[in-house]
Design an enzyme around this catalytic site. Structure first.
Site, short mmCIF file in Angstrom:
data_model
loop_
_atom_site.label_atom_id
_atom_site.label_comp_id
_atom_site.label_asym_id
_atom_site.label_seq_id
_atom_site.Cartn_x
_atom_site.Cartn_y
_atom_site.Cartn_z
N LYS A 191 6.00 -7.83 2.34
CA LYS A 191 5.71 -7.62 3.76
C LYS A 191 4.52 -8.51 4.15
O LYS A 191 3.57 -8.69 3.37
CB LYS A 191 5.35 -6.15 4.03
CG LYS A 191 6.51 -5.19 3.68
CD LYS A 191 6.31 -3.79 4.21
CE LYS A 191 5.04 -3.09 3.78
NZ LYS A 191 4.88 -2.98 2.31
N GLY B 243 0.82 -1.19 0.00
CA GLY B 243 0.00 0.00 0.00
C GLY B 243 0.86 1.25 0.00
O GLY B 243 1.97 1.25 0.53
N SER B 244 0.35 2.34 -0.60
CA SER B 244 1.03 3.63 -0.51
C SER B 244 0.82 4.21 0.89
O SER B 244 0.04 3.68 1.68
CB SER B 244 0.49 4.58 -1.57
OG SER B 244 0.83 4.12 -2.86
N GLY B 245 1.52 5.30 1.18
CA GLY B 245 1.40 5.94 2.48
C GLY B 245 2.56 5.66 3.41
O GLY B 245 2.58 6.13 4.54
N HIS B 246 3.54 4.86 2.91
CA HIS B 246 4.72 4.54 3.72
C HIS B 246 5.99 5.18 3.14
O HIS B 246 7.10 4.75 3.43
CB HIS B 246 4.93 3.02 3.77
CG HIS B 246 3.73 2.26 4.23
ND1 HIS B 246 3.19 2.43 5.47
CD2 HIS B 246 2.96 1.34 3.59
CE1 HIS B 246 2.13 1.62 5.60
NE2 HIS B 246 1.97 0.96 4.48
N HIS C 159 -0.16 0.61 9.67
CA HIS C 159 -1.43 1.11 9.15
C HIS C 159 -2.34 1.52 10.29
O HIS C 159 -3.55 1.64 10.13
CB HIS C 159 -2.14 0.05 8.32
CG HIS C 159 -1.26 -0.64 7.35
ND1 HIS C 159 -0.59 -1.81 7.64
CD2 HIS C 159 -0.91 -0.30 6.08
CE1 HIS C 159 0.14 -2.17 6.58
NE2 HIS C 159 -0.04 -1.27 5.64
#
Lengths: 333, 333
Positions: free
Chosen positions: A105, A54-57, A219
């Protein structure tokens, strides 16, 4: 929700356009399906490394594409697994004939989709191996995870295994190295605040003004415990002791110590945590031989930090020091 | 106040201990008075660069000490000018016989104290020049400033002038280069949230949940205007247009575009801003030849961003690309 974004649905697309405009010397961006490959992909005869999630990291994973690290990264929507077709197309785009390693991951969606992509790639004649990272000692299972979550060790693995692939090691050697790294690295994180997923528009969880969460996931998945905010030294003990005890790390060990910001915690605080962590390790006879301090695996604007420790040896030190040229990590070139 | 700190009075001291433990290959930390010098200081025959200012803007300035950038940084308390004795002792510690340049952000306390330190150093026989950075186009005067504030351009100046000093240029040449850079660089910033100074314990200013401040200073000094939060593209226009018009930057210009996080704004948002800025510049015939994207001059955990543009030429491009080895900026070595 206060963010420097336009339409929340376009956050990842507009980020990718920015990356494409900013780093044409390092990467190429493919759209629909979305993935980022190093500018000179495929590199003939080199094992290719593909990761994603997922994006956001950010900067993970897109910021780690380039010489000495990843060959491709597949960004999902914010905190959402990428799809098998992204992973398959990325795998095909970077395969240089020596096989492809998927660095995954440990989240259920990521694992399932990477498995599907690997099967499809193998059916097209590409040699694919996968390694699952599950370094988070905080909890056994979690919201989107059977078993431990994959967190900060992923950053270190992508650098180290990237250097090994660059050296010309075989797919089997590179995959074995990745599994060895997963076997001797451990992490734990904490949050002072939640973050806000753009297309959700409200905090992922509520955390009262005087509380923190120890063992948080990247998250915002629940950790081990909530408690009143404590001083940095006490927090560092709460993160580092479970990490040390889990492996366990022992007197005489040489380690890489990685103090990471979840996004909103500034560098000045990371150095305060780093200082305490080194003092604790020195008292136990554990020697920090390399370090990494900064926001490398983040949770949007979440305030908080994580600590990762990896047991090092001469080979790992040499791989850590090897040149890397990416937007998010660069030295030696 | 939620922060990973211990006693608020010890924030800078504990940060310095962390830096000392983390980067012995790059820097040495002196205490009482506090300053950071590059590990191999003084470098004989090289013009030495000294900067400094209040803490809370990390990685600036301490993270920029090392080969190809600063010889010394003097950290004050958070958002508080360092003292003349810090600057004097740092100047003496790094003087390699070719003179010392003070890079001073335009805040009244910084300017006054650096002037006093320069006078004292000259009385001890050290050749000192100073350049004042005042690139912020947002407001003419401000809380602690007569004239424009010194902001993002400082980061670029420290890199570029550091490379020139490393090349062996004379004190006069290096000082002239710094003044030239100040003459052709401009910045403007904005905030979505305030920050909390540790020893104050409450937000520097109040900003309602649906408002932002355009033209903010890096200590939370008032900007040009407050308004309802707008999309990233509109915010980018509000920052970039005044920057372009001030110099002015014109069609045919080649520039370095620096999109900076004030601390709490994550990388994913900076790339969205960068994308819009490049589109605007391309439409005006201005070419981005180099860039910098990330948290380099921050205001603790403040959410927001700033944009800096610097007109480039062949010499500046060569200096930008030259090797640098610091904790906060590193390439080529």
């Amino acid at each position: 929700m206060k963010k420097l974004i336009n339409n929340p649905e376009n956050v990842v697309l507009e980020e990718l356009k920015g990356i494409e405009l900013a780093h044409p010397d390092l990467v190429k961006v493919h759209y629909d399906p979305d993935f980022i490959v190093r500018a000179d992909a495929p590199v003939k005869g080199k094992v290719a490394l593909v990761s994603g999630g997922g994006s956001g990291h950010e900067p993970m994973h897109g910021g780690f594409v380039g010489m000495g690290m990843l060959d491709a990264a597949c960004p999902g929507a914010v905190f959402t697994s990428p799809t098998p077709d992204q992973m398959l197309e990325a795998t095909k785009a970077v395969d240089g004939g020596a096989g492809v390693l998927h660095i995954v991951k440990n989240y259920t969606g990521d694992v399932m989709n990477f498995e599907m992509a690997a099967d499809l790639a193998k059916a097209e004649g590409i040699d694919v191996e996968a390694v699952v990272v599950d370094d988070d000692v905080a909890v056994k299972d979690s919201t989107w995870t059977a078993g431990r979550r994959g967190v900060g060790l992923t950053v270190l693995m992508e650098k180290l295994v990237g250097a090994a692939a660059e050296e010309g090691r075989s797919l089997k050697e590179v995959a074995d190295l990745a599994r060895k790294i997963n076997g001797q690295g451990r992490s734990m994180g904490m949050a002072l605040t939640s973050c806000v997923v753009p297309h959700v528009g409200k905090p992922t969880f509520d955390l009262p003004e005087d509380e923190m969460e120890i063992g948080i996931g990247i998250h915002g998945e629940p950790g081990r415990t909530r408690m009143k905010v404590e001083p940095a030294d006490a927090v560092t003990e709460m993160l580092l002791n479970p990490v040390i005890e889990d492996l366990p790390f022992e007197s005489g060990d040489e380690v890489l110590l990685f103090v990471n910001s979840m996004g909103g915690t500034p560098l000045i605080e990371l150095y305060i945590v780093y200082r305490k962590a080194v003092e604790m390790l020195e008292a136990k006879g554990i020697k920090v031989v390399r370090n990494l301090i900064g926001p490398y695996i983040t949770s949007l604007e979440m305030a908080g930090a994580s600590i990762t420790m990896l047991k090092m040896d001469d080979d790992l030190i040499k791989l850590w020091d090897a040149p890397v040229k990416t937007a998010g990590m660069r030295w030696g070139v």
